[in-house]
Design a protein around this motif. Structure first.
Motif, PDB file in Angstrom:
ATOM      1  N   ALA A 107       8.749   1.676   4.071  1.00 25.91           N
ATOM      2  CA  ALA A 107      10.205   1.562   4.202  1.00 25.91           C
ATOM      3  C   ALA A 107      10.882   1.634   2.839  1.00 25.91           C
ATOM      4  O   ALA A 107      11.893   2.322   2.666  1.00 25.91           O
ATOM      5  N   VAL A 108      10.314   0.942   1.847  1.00 24.87           N
ATOM      6  CA  VAL A 108      10.878   0.966   0.489  1.00 24.87           C
ATOM      7  C   VAL A 108      10.851   2.384  -0.065  1.00 24.87           C
ATOM      8  O   VAL A 108      11.836   2.871  -0.623  1.00 24.87           O
ATOM      9  N   GLY A 109       9.706   3.071   0.083  1.00 26.83           N
ATOM     10  CA  GLY A 109       9.596   4.433  -0.425  1.00 26.83           C
ATOM     11  C   GLY A 109      10.570   5.386   0.229  1.00 26.83           C
ATOM     12  O   GLY A 109      11.171   6.243  -0.431  1.00 26.83           O
ATOM     13  N   LEU A 147       9.432   8.115  -7.973  1.00 26.00           N
ATOM     14  CA  LEU A 147       8.978   6.729  -7.846  1.00 26.00           C
ATOM     15  C   LEU A 147       8.869   6.340  -6.374  1.00 26.00           C
ATOM     16  O   LEU A 147       7.913   5.668  -5.965  1.00 26.00           O
ATOM     17  N   GLY A 148       9.847   6.768  -5.586  1.00 27.13           N
ATOM     18  CA  GLY A 148       9.783   6.497  -4.149  1.00 27.13           C
ATOM     19  C   GLY A 148       8.575   7.160  -3.506  1.00 27.13           C
ATOM     20  O   GLY A 148       7.933   6.581  -2.608  1.00 27.13           O
ATOM     21  N   ALA A 149       8.251   8.374  -3.961  1.00 26.40           N
ATOM     22  CA  ALA A 149       7.077   9.073  -3.440  1.00 26.40           C
ATOM     23  C   ALA A 149       5.794   8.329  -3.800  1.00 26.40           C
ATOM     24  O   ALA A 149       4.866   8.239  -2.990  1.00 26.40           O
ATOM     25  N   SER A 184       7.826  -0.104  10.129  1.00 24.47           N
ATOM     26  CA  SER A 184       8.450   0.407   8.904  1.00 24.47           C
ATOM     27  C   SER A 184       9.867   0.899   9.173  1.00 24.47           C
ATOM     28  O   SER A 184      10.742   0.813   8.302  1.00 24.47           O
ATOM     29  N   VAL A 185      10.116   1.417  10.372  1.00 22.77           N
ATOM     30  CA  VAL A 185      11.463   1.873  10.727  1.00 22.77           C
ATOM     31  C   VAL A 185      12.424   0.693  10.745  1.00 22.77           C
ATOM     32  O   VAL A 185      13.579   0.807  10.307  1.00 22.77           O
ATOM     33  N   LEU A 186      11.961  -0.452  11.238  1.00 18.81           N
ATOM     34  CA  LEU A 186      12.789  -1.665  11.252  1.00 18.81           C
ATOM     35  C   LEU A 186      12.980  -2.201   9.841  1.00 18.81           C
ATOM     36  O   LEU A 186      14.100  -2.571   9.454  1.00 18.81           O
ATOM     37  N   PHE A 187      11.911  -2.243   9.067  1.00 17.08           N
ATOM     38  CA  PHE A 187      12.023  -2.716   7.687  1.00 17.08           C
ATOM     39  C   PHE A 187      12.958  -1.807   6.885  1.00 17.08           C
ATOM     40  O   PHE A 187      13.674  -2.268   5.998  1.00 17.08           O
ATOM     41  N   ILE A 247      16.116  -2.975   4.508  1.00 18.46           N
ATOM     42  CA  ILE A 247      16.191  -2.586   3.101  1.00 18.46           C
ATOM     43  C   ILE A 247      17.418  -1.730   2.835  1.00 18.46           C
ATOM     44  O   ILE A 247      18.085  -1.859   1.801  1.00 18.46           O
ATOM     45  N   GLN A 248      17.732  -0.853   3.782  1.00 20.91           N
ATOM     46  CA  GLN A 248      18.900   0.013   3.636  1.00 20.91           C
ATOM     47  C   GLN A 248      20.183  -0.822   3.573  1.00 20.91           C
ATOM     48  O   GLN A 248      21.074  -0.562   2.749  1.00 20.91           O
TER      49      GLN A 248
END
Length: 279
Positions: free
Chosen positions: A18-20, A40-42, A71-74, A78-79
């Protein structure tokens, strides 16, 4: 103990994924291309995949893959934190459906490991047949345009990622050492499948609307991996029939939530990026 470790690794992978994803999305919105933040996200996403692979080695596909879906929920949490932009009621509703669906499946279905071992020839035969179907979808996607093409490429990418999860798990069973693992043809088929999945993913993002391709991708991966784990890995659900049916209902709720949330996230991302494109 290995099951607990697999759960922890899967949840850590979901958070990193999710962070990436958010980092890459925000970098694209700001610069419109690939910069340091995107790279960095990659890198973070690669770390998420490494944790997912470790979880698949330690636990069952039927347990790990639904947790990865979180991860979709996380990503939503994060968004909201990253952009300081509140989520819509529909996003929270779909996010709750994802969490509830995953919880119902894990608690009631109680995935079990294979009892009688795995037949390599069955796995190879199913993989070949599956890849032929995916290849047909890929060729069809290339001949179409717009949202139809994006949908098909999304299904191809998600299906291939689901197959990679099954292949990684199958590699953990006969593991006897680095040399034998490197000599295993399944490892290199897994590498090629992963590369093809990344290519299809990029094609999906470049065709049609993200609201079509992204949900197809994130929903196809768990469905394909779970079906293949039952069909070729010999994994089982709870022997209690009621628990199994309730668990399957949880999967349906999870998929509906994933599709709805992925569409909503993509829609909000497009709206946020639109003003920047005007200038």
């Amino acid at each position: 103990m290995s099951t607990v470790i697999a759960v922890v690794l899967a949840l850590m992978s979901a958070v990193l994924a999710a962070v990436g994803t958010v980092m890459r999305h925000q970098a694209t919105v700001r610069t419109g291309g690939i910069g340091r933040a995107w790279v960095l996200g990659a890198v973070v996403s690669v770390g998420a995949f490494a944790l997912q692979a470790a979880a698949l080695v330690m636990g069952e596909v039927l347990l790990v893959q639904p947790l990865i879906v979180l991860s979709v929920l996380f990503e939503l949490f994060i968004q909201v934190w990253w952009t300081r932009r509140p989520a819509t009621a529909w996003q929270w509703t779909c996010g709750a459906a994802v969490a509830v669906g995953v919880g119902i499946f894990v608690v009631f279905a109680r995935p079990q490991p294979a009892v009688h071992g795995r037949q390599a020839w069955i796995l190879d035969t199913v993989v070949i047949g599956f890849l032929l179907i995916v290849l047909t979808l890929y060729l069809t996607a290339r001949r179409t345009r717009g949202n139809t093409s994006g949908l098909l490429f999304g299904l191809v990418a998600g299906s291939l990622f689901g197959l990679v999860a099954v292949q990684i798990n199958s590699l953990s069973d006969p593991f006897r050492g680095l040399t034998q693992t490197l000599a295993n043809p399944t490892l290199w088929i897994c590498v090629l499948t992963g590369a093809a999945a990344i290519v299809a993913q990029q094609r999906a993002f470049g065709r049609g609307s993200l609201e079509v391709s992204y949900p197809a991708m994130v929903s196809a991966e768990p469905v394909v991996s779970m079906i293949l784990s039952l069909a070729v890995l010999g994994e089982k659900l709870s022997s209690h029939s009621v628990g199994t049916y309730v668990g399957i209902t949880g999967v349906a709720i999870m998929i509906l939530g994933v599709v709805g949330l992925a569409q909503a996230n993509a829609r909000e991302e497009r709206r946020a990026a639109a003003p920047r494109r005007v200038h």
